[in-house]
Design a protein around this motif. Structure first.
Motif, short mmCIF file in Angstrom:
data_model
loop_
_atom_site.label_atom_id
_atom_site.label_comp_id
_atom_site.label_asym_id
_atom_site.label_seq_id
_atom_site.Cartn_x
_atom_site.Cartn_y
_atom_site.Cartn_z
N ASN A 215 0.81 -1.22 0.00
CA ASN A 215 0.00 0.00 0.00
C ASN A 215 0.84 1.27 0.00
O ASN A 215 0.31 2.37 0.05
CB ASN A 215 -0.93 -0.04 1.22
N SER B 73 4.06 3.87 -1.62
CA SER B 73 4.45 4.32 -2.96
C SER B 73 5.77 3.70 -3.42
O SER B 73 6.26 4.02 -4.51
CB SER B 73 4.55 5.84 -2.97
N ARG C 146 5.24 1.59 -6.85
CA ARG C 146 4.10 1.83 -7.74
C ARG C 146 4.48 2.12 -9.19
O ARG C 146 3.78 1.72 -10.11
CB ARG C 146 3.27 3.01 -7.22
N ASN D 160 -2.33 5.22 -4.50
CA ASN D 160 -2.62 6.25 -3.51
C ASN D 160 -4.14 6.40 -3.35
O ASN D 160 -4.90 6.27 -4.31
CB ASN D 160 -1.98 7.54 -4.02
N CYS D 161 -4.57 6.70 -2.12
CA CYS D 161 -6.01 6.75 -1.83
C CYS D 161 -6.79 7.73 -2.71
O CYS D 161 -7.89 7.43 -3.18
CB CYS D 161 -6.24 7.09 -0.36
N GLN E 209 -8.75 16.30 1.34
CA GLN E 209 -8.34 15.02 1.90
C GLN E 209 -8.32 15.00 3.42
O GLN E 209 -7.87 15.95 4.07
CB GLN E 209 -6.95 14.63 1.35
N ALA E 210 -8.79 13.88 3.96
CA ALA E 210 -8.89 13.70 5.40
C ALA E 210 -7.50 13.52 6.03
O ALA E 210 -6.57 13.02 5.40
CB ALA E 210 -9.75 12.47 5.70
N GLY F 49 -5.20 10.20 6.18
CA GLY F 49 -4.23 9.85 5.14
C GLY F 49 -2.80 10.02 5.63
O GLY F 49 -1.88 9.41 5.11
N ALA F 50 -2.61 10.86 6.62
CA ALA F 50 -1.27 11.08 7.17
C ALA F 50 -1.04 10.25 8.45
O ALA F 50 -0.07 10.49 9.17
CB ALA F 50 -1.06 12.56 7.45
N ILE G 268 0.01 18.43 0.58
CA ILE G 268 -0.01 17.03 1.02
C ILE G 268 1.24 16.39 0.44
O ILE G 268 1.45 16.43 -0.77
CB ILE G 268 -1.29 16.30 0.56
N GLU H 4 2.01 14.42 -3.63
CA GLU H 4 0.66 13.84 -3.71
C GLU H 4 0.03 14.14 -5.07
O GLU H 4 -0.61 13.28 -5.68
CB GLU H 4 -0.21 14.41 -2.58
N LYS I 128 1.62 12.03 -7.66
CA LYS I 128 1.08 10.65 -7.64
C LYS I 128 -0.24 10.57 -8.37
O LYS I 128 -0.48 9.63 -9.13
CB LYS I 128 0.85 10.21 -6.19
N ARG J 36 -5.43 19.35 2.19
CA ARG J 36 -5.79 18.65 3.43
C ARG J 36 -6.86 19.47 4.14
O ARG J 36 -6.73 20.69 4.28
CB ARG J 36 -4.56 18.51 4.33
N HIS K 196 -11.89 11.04 1.86
CA HIS K 196 -11.44 12.10 0.97
C HIS K 196 -12.59 12.51 0.03
O HIS K 196 -13.34 11.65 -0.43
CB HIS K 196 -10.29 11.60 0.07
#
Ligand code: A2P
Ligand code: 11C
Length: 349
Positions: A94, A96, A99, A127-128, A155-156, A159-160, A205, A216, A219, A241, A248
């Motif tokens: 999950n 990076s 990827r 990535n989410c 984004q929530a 994620g971090a 982010i 981010e 990505k 963020r 998200h």
């Protein structure tokens, strides 16, 4: 019978959801091994009705493992994923770390499941923020072709990681109580400055690249091209963020290649698309919301409408749980597909 499965990063925000997704999966499971850093060794976490002790993630921990789900940061994956594969485990990573490696499939089951046939033991989970966007766009791309995408994310903090959720909670409480609070985690724990996230969106982010984009954003651009197998697809992103714990939200503008689409047609395609729930009824004030998407596996899509100035261009708004479809569920879903496709084995070189 069944698989011996390891979770690397089991004590983290995503790891906890991986445990939950494995509790709910129909995948045949023989055993589950929970791995994290040496700091967590001995800690007890529950899987179904069993108490399991967390063990230190090290190469020997992968002996006898069939499937390993990694979510402990890119550094841990770089170091330990090859060790797991060497010992016969298929790794779903999950992070990076791998990827963009051409030898590693980057998979969203609703979009490119056949890429799994190409795996050499390692599969990357995107990535989410990328995942939910391609879930929403794929049914439209299939029918009308996709030329260009401009996305802005909200984004929530989860994620971090767990520390960022804690920071949002503590900082919000401190500010409401009229107390001082010194941010230490967001926007990026390893970067030089930290800023308030409570009541304050942050347009950073991950770290900044030389071209002014954040990593981010990079990505979202490059993962989307790889998943959709189209280097010519034009994608650009702004990632923000926001003070939300989980899920998200994304505002997506896109241009289709073919003529003939209407908002109604796109809504029809989305209503039937796998992994999508259409929530789009302005007359009744229905649109996707993070509070409703949190805890769910689907990507919620609404606000589908035509760009009134540009032909073949549209907007949509999508929301999904970044820890589930954005991470743990997509990983476990990949495992389910691997099982169904008889691909839970490391091919001989
Ligand atoms: P630990 O809890 O032992 O530090 P989050 O994304 O919520 O911050 O979680 C990160 C996850 O990655 C945690 O499970 C954490 O374990 C794990 N982790 C961090 N560093 C390592 C490491 N060096 N080896 C194995 N797991 C690690
Ligand atoms: C965030 N998207 O919201 C990031 C978290 O590449 O898997 C996931 C980072 C990644 O901060």
């Amino acid at each position: 019978t069944g698989y011996n499965i390891a979770i690397v990063g089991a004590t983290g925000a995503v790891g906890g959801r991986m445990i939950k997704m494995l509790e709910e999966t129909s995948l045949p499971i023989k055993s589950v091994k929970l791995l994290a850093s040496s700091r967590s060794a001995g800690k007890v976490l529950r899987f179904k009705d069993k108490d399991l002790q967390v063990q230190e993630a090290k190469p020997s921990a992968f002996e006898g493992i069939d499937l390993a789900l990694f979510s402990a940061g890119g550094g841990v994956s770089k170091q330990l994923a090859p060790e797991a594969v060497k010992r016969g485990a298929v790794v779903i990573d999950n992070t990076s770390a791998f990827r963009m490696d051409p030898a590693v499939p980057l998979v969203v089951p609703e979009v490119n499941p056949a890429d799994l046939y190409q795996h050499h033991g390692l599969i990357a989970n995107p990535n989410c923020s990328t995942i939910q966007m391609v879930v929403a766009l794929e049914p439209l791309r299939k029918k009308f072709g996709l030329k260009k995408v401009i996305v802005t994310t909200m984004q929530a903090v989860s994620g971090a990681g767990n520390r960022a959720i804690q920071e949002l909670n503590d900082e919000t409480a401190a500010i409401l109580a009229g107390k001082d609070y010194t941010p230490q985690v967001l926007p990026v724990s390893g970067d030089q400055k930290h800023y308030q996230i409570a009541f304050n969106p942050l347009a950073q982010i991950d770290v900044f690249e030389e071209n002014g984009y954040t990593h981010e954003e990079w990505k979202m651009i490059h993962e989307t091209k790889k998943i959709m197998a189209n280097e010519d697809l034009q994608v650009t992103a702004t990632c923000v963020r926001v003070p939300v714990a989980v899920a998200h939200s994304e505002s997506v503008w896109f241009e289709l290649e073919k003529d003939g689409a209407t908002a109604a047609k796109l809504q029809e395609l989305l209503a039937q698309a796998p992994g999508v729930v259409l929530e789009d009824d302005p007359a009744h004030q229905v649109f996707p919301q993070a509070v409703n998407a949190a805890g769910k596996k689907e990507t919620f899509v609404g606000r589908v409408r035509a760009d009134e100035e540009q032909k073949n261009a549209f907007h949509l708004y999508c929301v999904s749980d970044n820890l589930l479809k954005g991470a743990a569920w997509n990983s476990v879903q990949i495992a389910e597909y691997l099982d169904q496709m008889d691909l839970v084995r490391v091919p001989q070189k």
